[in-house]
Write a protein that holds these residues in place. Sequence first.
Motif, PDB file in Angstrom:
ATOM      1  N   LEU A 191      32.232 -40.221 -37.518  1.00  0.00           N
ATOM      2  CA  LEU A 191      33.637 -40.407 -37.167  1.00  0.00           C
ATOM      3  C   LEU A 191      34.212 -41.662 -37.821  1.00  0.00           C
ATOM      4  O   LEU A 191      35.354 -41.667 -38.278  1.00  0.00           O
ATOM      5  CB  LEU A 191      33.791 -40.488 -35.645  1.00  0.00           C
ATOM      6  N   ALA A 192      33.418 -42.731 -37.863  1.00  0.00           N
ATOM      7  CA  ALA A 192      33.880 -43.969 -38.505  1.00  0.00           C
ATOM      8  C   ALA A 192      34.174 -43.729 -39.976  1.00  0.00           C
ATOM      9  O   ALA A 192      35.128 -44.279 -40.538  1.00  0.00           O
ATOM     10  CB  ALA A 192      32.841 -45.075 -38.332  1.00  0.00           C
ATOM     11  N   HIS A 193      33.371 -42.882 -40.602  1.00  0.00           N
ATOM     12  CA  HIS A 193      33.577 -42.576 -42.025  1.00  0.00           C
ATOM     13  C   HIS A 193      34.762 -41.639 -42.221  1.00  0.00           C
ATOM     14  O   HIS A 193      35.640 -41.888 -43.060  1.00  0.00           O
ATOM     15  CB  HIS A 193      32.303 -41.941 -42.601  1.00  0.00           C
ATOM     16  N   SER A 194      34.808 -40.565 -41.428  1.00  0.00           N
ATOM     17  CA  SER A 194      35.866 -39.562 -41.620  1.00  0.00           C
ATOM     18  C   SER A 194      37.249 -40.129 -41.343  1.00  0.00           C
ATOM     19  O   SER A 194      38.238 -39.644 -41.886  1.00  0.00           O
ATOM     20  CB  SER A 194      35.615 -38.345 -40.719  1.00  0.00           C
ATOM     21  N   ARG A 195      37.324 -41.185 -40.529  1.00  0.00           N
ATOM     22  CA  ARG A 195      38.625 -41.786 -40.220  1.00  0.00           C
ATOM     23  C   ARG A 195      38.935 -43.012 -41.067  1.00  0.00           C
ATOM     24  O   ARG A 195      39.876 -43.742 -40.809  1.00  0.00           O
ATOM     25  CB  ARG A 195      38.692 -42.116 -38.735  1.00  0.00           C
TER      26      ARG A 195
ATOM     27  N   ALA B 105      44.106 -52.098 -26.562  1.00  0.00           N
ATOM     28  CA  ALA B 105      45.078 -51.020 -26.383  1.00  0.00           C
ATOM     29  C   ALA B 105      46.287 -51.446 -25.573  1.00  0.00           C
ATOM     30  O   ALA B 105      47.067 -50.616 -25.139  1.00  0.00           O
ATOM     31  CB  ALA B 105      44.388 -49.843 -25.684  1.00  0.00           C
ATOM     32  N   GLN B 106      46.439 -52.718 -25.381  1.00  0.00           N
ATOM     33  CA  GLN B 106      47.522 -53.221 -24.559  1.00  0.00           C
ATOM     34  C   GLN B 106      48.874 -52.743 -25.078  1.00  0.00           C
ATOM     35  O   GLN B 106      49.140 -52.739 -26.277  1.00  0.00           O
ATOM     36  CB  GLN B 106      47.484 -54.750 -24.564  1.00  0.00           C
ATOM     37  N   ASP B 107      49.730 -52.296 -24.136  1.00  0.00           N
ATOM     38  CA  ASP B 107      51.088 -51.856 -24.466  1.00  0.00           C
ATOM     39  C   ASP B 107      51.136 -50.600 -25.320  1.00  0.00           C
ATOM     40  O   ASP B 107      52.119 -50.355 -26.010  1.00  0.00           O
ATOM     41  CB  ASP B 107      51.880 -52.973 -25.184  1.00  0.00           C
ATOM     42  N   THR B 108      50.063 -49.792 -25.300  1.00  0.00           N
ATOM     43  CA  THR B 108      50.098 -48.513 -26.003  1.00  0.00           C
ATOM     44  C   THR B 108      49.941 -47.398 -24.999  1.00  0.00           C
ATOM     45  O   THR B 108      49.275 -47.565 -23.984  1.00  0.00           O
ATOM     46  CB  THR B 108      48.972 -48.417 -27.057  1.00  0.00           C
ATOM     47  N   PRO B 109      50.548 -46.238 -25.232  1.00  0.00           N
ATOM     48  CA  PRO B 109      50.507 -45.143 -24.267  1.00  0.00           C
ATOM     49  C   PRO B 109      49.085 -44.685 -23.970  1.00  0.00           C
ATOM     50  O   PRO B 109      48.265 -44.578 -24.860  1.00  0.00           O
ATOM     51  CB  PRO B 109      51.289 -44.020 -24.978  1.00  0.00           C
ATOM     52  N   ASP B 110      48.789 -44.426 -22.689  1.00  0.00           N
ATOM     53  CA  ASP B 110      47.522 -43.860 -22.240  1.00  0.00           C
ATOM     54  C   ASP B 110      46.319 -44.731 -22.570  1.00  0.00           C
ATOM     55  O   ASP B 110      45.181 -44.273 -22.522  1.00  0.00           O
ATOM     56  CB  ASP B 110      47.295 -42.469 -22.851  1.00  0.00           C
ATOM     57  N   GLY B 111      46.549 -45.980 -22.932  1.00  0.00           N
ATOM     58  CA  GLY B 111      45.432 -46.869 -23.184  1.00  0.00           C
ATOM     59  C   GLY B 111      44.748 -46.665 -24.517  1.00  0.00           C
ATOM     60  O   GLY B 111      43.697 -47.230 -24.765  1.00  0.00           O
ATOM     61  N   PHE B 112      45.277 -45.853 -25.400  1.00  0.00           N
ATOM     62  CA  PHE B 112      44.661 -45.649 -26.702  1.00  0.00           C
ATOM     63  C   PHE B 112      45.146 -46.717 -27.672  1.00  0.00           C
ATOM     64  O   PHE B 112      46.330 -47.039 -27.720  1.00  0.00           O
ATOM     65  CB  PHE B 112      45.017 -44.275 -27.275  1.00  0.00           C
ATOM     66  N   PRO B 113      44.261 -47.287 -28.492  1.00  0.00           N
ATOM     67  CA  PRO B 113      44.681 -48.280 -29.473  1.00  0.00           C
ATOM     68  C   PRO B 113      45.589 -47.671 -30.525  1.00  0.00           C
ATOM     69  O   PRO B 113      45.468 -46.501 -30.848  1.00  0.00           O
ATOM     70  CB  PRO B 113      43.348 -48.727 -30.117  1.00  0.00           C
TER      71      PRO B 113
ATOM     72  N   PHE C  46      38.062 -48.033 -34.209  1.00  0.00           N
ATOM     73  CA  PHE C  46      36.661 -47.818 -33.839  1.00  0.00           C
ATOM     74  C   PHE C  46      36.511 -47.797 -32.314  1.00  0.00           C
ATOM     75  O   PHE C  46      35.774 -46.973 -31.767  1.00  0.00           O
ATOM     76  CB  PHE C  46      35.781 -48.910 -34.439  1.00  0.00           C
ATOM     77  N   LEU C  47      37.218 -48.696 -31.627  1.00  0.00           N
ATOM     78  CA  LEU C  47      37.189 -48.678 -30.165  1.00  0.00           C
ATOM     79  C   LEU C  47      37.736 -47.359 -29.636  1.00  0.00           C
ATOM     80  O   LEU C  47      37.269 -46.828 -28.624  1.00  0.00           O
ATOM     81  CB  LEU C  47      38.005 -49.847 -29.594  1.00  0.00           C
ATOM     82  N   GLY C  48      38.722 -46.825 -30.329  1.00  0.00           N
ATOM     83  CA  GLY C  48      39.274 -45.530 -29.941  1.00  0.00           C
ATOM     84  C   GLY C  48      38.231 -44.422 -30.052  1.00  0.00           C
ATOM     85  O   GLY C  48      38.175 -43.523 -29.208  1.00  0.00           O
ATOM     86  N   ILE C  49      37.393 -44.500 -31.094  1.00  0.00           N
ATOM     87  CA  ILE C  49      36.308 -43.525 -31.231  1.00  0.00           C
ATOM     88  C   ILE C  49      35.366 -43.612 -30.039  1.00  0.00           C
ATOM     89  O   ILE C  49      34.940 -42.603 -29.474  1.00  0.00           O
ATOM     90  CB  ILE C  49      35.536 -43.758 -32.552  1.00  0.00           C
ATOM     91  N   LEU C  50      35.052 -44.841 -29.630  1.00  0.00           N
ATOM     92  CA  LEU C  50      34.149 -45.021 -28.486  1.00  0.00           C
ATOM     93  C   LEU C  50      34.738 -44.408 -27.224  1.00  0.00           C
ATOM     94  O   LEU C  50      34.007 -43.874 -26.379  1.00  0.00           O
ATOM     95  CB  LEU C  50      33.859 -46.507 -28.271  1.00  0.00           C
TER      96      LEU C  50
END
Length: 209
Positions: free
Chosen positions: A25-29, A100-108, A68-72
Amino acid sequence: MEIIRKHKVDLTGVLSADPGPVVQLAHSRGIITDREYNKVKNITDPEEKVIELLDRVRTKSDQKCQAFLGILREVHDTYPRLKDLFTDAKESDISFSAAAQDTPDGFPYGVMSDAEKIKKADSIVQDKLQFFKTNRTDLVQKVKNTSQLTDLLHQTFHKEALDCVLSKELPQDQIRKLMDFTTTESVAKEVFLALCNVEKRVMYEILKI
């Protein structure tokens, strides 16, 4: 990024069980380059593989670290212990959620869009087998990253089946053979989600999302 540095030991312990999906996933993104991916992939010791991956990610931009944190966040089902790390982190001064502060649903930022699109794609296409029948021609013509795709599917298909896919010389023949092996709805769903991760542009174009 400070978050990855602080939790490096814990992350290494959790991800060492099966580093493959996160590395893919880290590579594909686009978080790690082709050269970095090949170096990490060729490390045989799982713990060393994860350490190398985390060290590479830490040198990236803040946006890529957040990605990367989003992948986790997305792979909790594969690594259940990650849920505990996220819970513990929320109680500390430096947390996974801080990115992820101030982003919808906690996603970065930079990950939320892809994560939501994959969920949307999954919900839109209820019958995955029919999807492959309907869009077979488009997929055969447009899917190119068959090596990454088969890496993600190493637990879905028998090794002999994947070897048969990769024995074909052209990507078109490889994806055609892969779809020939996709005969059940459960397998079709795994192939569908793998395509959403590896061939995002192709899938989003077909689904118009």
